[in-house]
Design an enzyme around this catalytic site. Structure first.
Site, mmCIF file in Angstrom:
data_model
loop_
_atom_site.group_PDB
_atom_site.id
_atom_site.type_symbol
_atom_site.label_atom_id
_atom_site.label_comp_id
_atom_site.label_asym_id
_atom_site.label_seq_id
_atom_site.Cartn_x
_atom_site.Cartn_y
_atom_site.Cartn_z
ATOM 1 N N THR A 24 37.993 72.091 40.541
ATOM 2 C CA THR A 24 36.824 72.975 40.539
ATOM 3 C C THR A 24 35.548 72.208 40.838
ATOM 4 O O THR A 24 34.682 72.685 41.583
ATOM 5 C CB THR A 24 36.714 73.688 39.178
ATOM 6 O OG1 THR A 24 37.887 74.477 38.965
ATOM 7 C CG2 THR A 24 35.483 74.595 39.134
ATOM 8 N N LYS A 45 38.969 81.497 44.825
ATOM 9 C CA LYS A 45 39.879 81.025 43.776
ATOM 10 C C LYS A 45 40.853 82.171 43.516
ATOM 11 O O LYS A 45 40.555 83.069 42.718
ATOM 12 C CB LYS A 45 39.110 80.653 42.522
ATOM 13 C CG LYS A 45 39.938 79.926 41.475
ATOM 14 C CD LYS A 45 39.074 79.494 40.303
ATOM 15 C CE LYS A 45 39.927 78.790 39.251
ATOM 16 N NZ LYS A 45 40.277 77.416 39.647
ATOM 17 N N ASP A 59 35.843 79.385 35.641
ATOM 18 C CA ASP A 59 35.484 78.756 36.915
ATOM 19 C C ASP A 59 34.814 79.759 37.847
ATOM 20 O O ASP A 59 33.853 79.427 38.550
ATOM 21 C CB ASP A 59 36.731 78.173 37.586
ATOM 22 C CG ASP A 59 37.317 77.015 36.795
ATOM 23 O OD1 ASP A 59 36.577 76.434 35.960
ATOM 24 O OD2 ASP A 59 38.498 76.696 37.002
ATOM 25 N N GLY A 121 43.324 75.944 44.515
ATOM 26 C CA GLY A 121 44.608 76.300 43.931
ATOM 27 C C GLY A 121 44.562 76.308 42.416
ATOM 28 O O GLY A 121 43.511 76.182 41.789
ATOM 29 N N GLY A 123 46.558 74.370 39.251
ATOM 30 C CA GLY A 123 47.517 73.326 38.931
ATOM 31 C C GLY A 123 47.942 72.554 40.168
ATOM 32 O O GLY A 123 47.159 72.346 41.094
ATOM 33 N N ASN A 180 39.172 61.025 41.808
ATOM 34 C CA ASN A 180 38.128 61.450 40.877
ATOM 35 C C ASN A 180 38.304 60.736 39.544
ATOM 36 O O ASN A 180 39.366 60.825 38.925
ATOM 37 C CB ASN A 180 38.209 62.976 40.675
ATOM 38 C CG ASN A 180 37.149 63.487 39.732
ATOM 39 O OD1 ASN A 180 36.007 63.048 39.760
ATOM 40 N ND2 ASN A 180 37.519 64.431 38.878
#
Length: 243
Positions: A24, A45, A59, A121, A123, A180
């Site tokens: 996200t 999303k 989100d 997506g 997961g 990340n």
């Protein structure tokens, strides 16, 4: 009649090696960077679990709040289930079902109005959406190149390589891997993980993005900062230059 992949669109499908890896955050940062180019951006999303449509921490709500001031960015969410479990089970517990064809129809309608599409997506790639279809199937049908978001903590090398292998075995286009930092622990180990993922991968590897401990409480400031990060800029440039 079997589904066929949609016509290619400028954009990416953002998937993760796992949950809570920063999909996200990456989607929001890419959306912010792309809107600064002046192009129209669609952020989709398709499925969110663990949140109700009116929950301020969801989100979908964060996306809408972040991009509300920008006329060239639109956000669309199709399925939202309160149970914080996998989509297939979340739909069952909510006495509903997910229709992949409905996601494709919504994407067709939404994408035609935008220069760039970002689809986040849920997961990883093998998370089930229905009894017979998972995220991997959805990626294939949408026809977007896949951007893999991976953390740099212990276990990330295996998860990243498995995700890469799954996409490659399915013959799907891969934009690259975006690393990340999800925490600041074991900095030496994280650096080693990032180095090995870059060394062993056969696709572009960007990042890592820096860990921002106050991101959720300072969402807009944090995303604006990440939008100017070199890794986000490189992915944005790749998208703009794609055929």
């Amino acid at each position: 009649m079997p589904h066929r992949p949609l016509k290619p669109q400028k954009g990416v499908f953002i998937t993760g090696t796992d949950t809570n890896v920063g999909k996200t955050v990456v989607t929001a940062a890419l959306g912010m960077a792309l809107q600064q180019t002046g192009g129209t951006v669609g952020i989709m999303k398709p499925v969110e679990t663990g949140a109700t449509p009116d929950e301020t921490t969801s989100d979908g709500h964060r996306f809408r709040g972040l991009f509300a001031p920008y006329r060239n960015v639109d956000v669309h969410r199709l399925y939202c289930f309160p149970p914080p479990v996998a989509p297939l089970e979340a739909a069952r517990l909510s006495q509903q079902s997910i229709a992949v064809e409905a996601i494709l129809d919504a994407y067709r309608t939404f994408a035609v109005h935008h220069d760039y599409m970002l689809v986040e997506g849920v997961g990883g790639i093998l998370v089930p959406l229905t009894q017979t279809q998972d995220v991997l199937n959805l990626i294939e049908l949408l026809g977007l190149p896949c951007l893999i978001v991976s953390r740099t903590s212990l276990g990330a090398i295996n998860h990243t390589r498995l995700t890469l292998m799954g996409l490659q075995q399915a013959g799907l286009p891969i934009a690259g891997i975006l690393l990340n930092h999800t925490d600041t622990t074991r900095e030496e180990q994280q650096a080693s993980t990032a180095t090995l993922i870059r060394e062993l991968s056969t696709v572009p590897v960007w990042g890592p993005l820096p860990f921002q401990p106050h991101l959720h409480s300072r969402w807009e400031d944090g995303i604006t900062t990440l939008a100017s990060h070199s890794a986000i800029r490189e992915v944005t440039r790749m998208m703009r230059e794609s055929d």
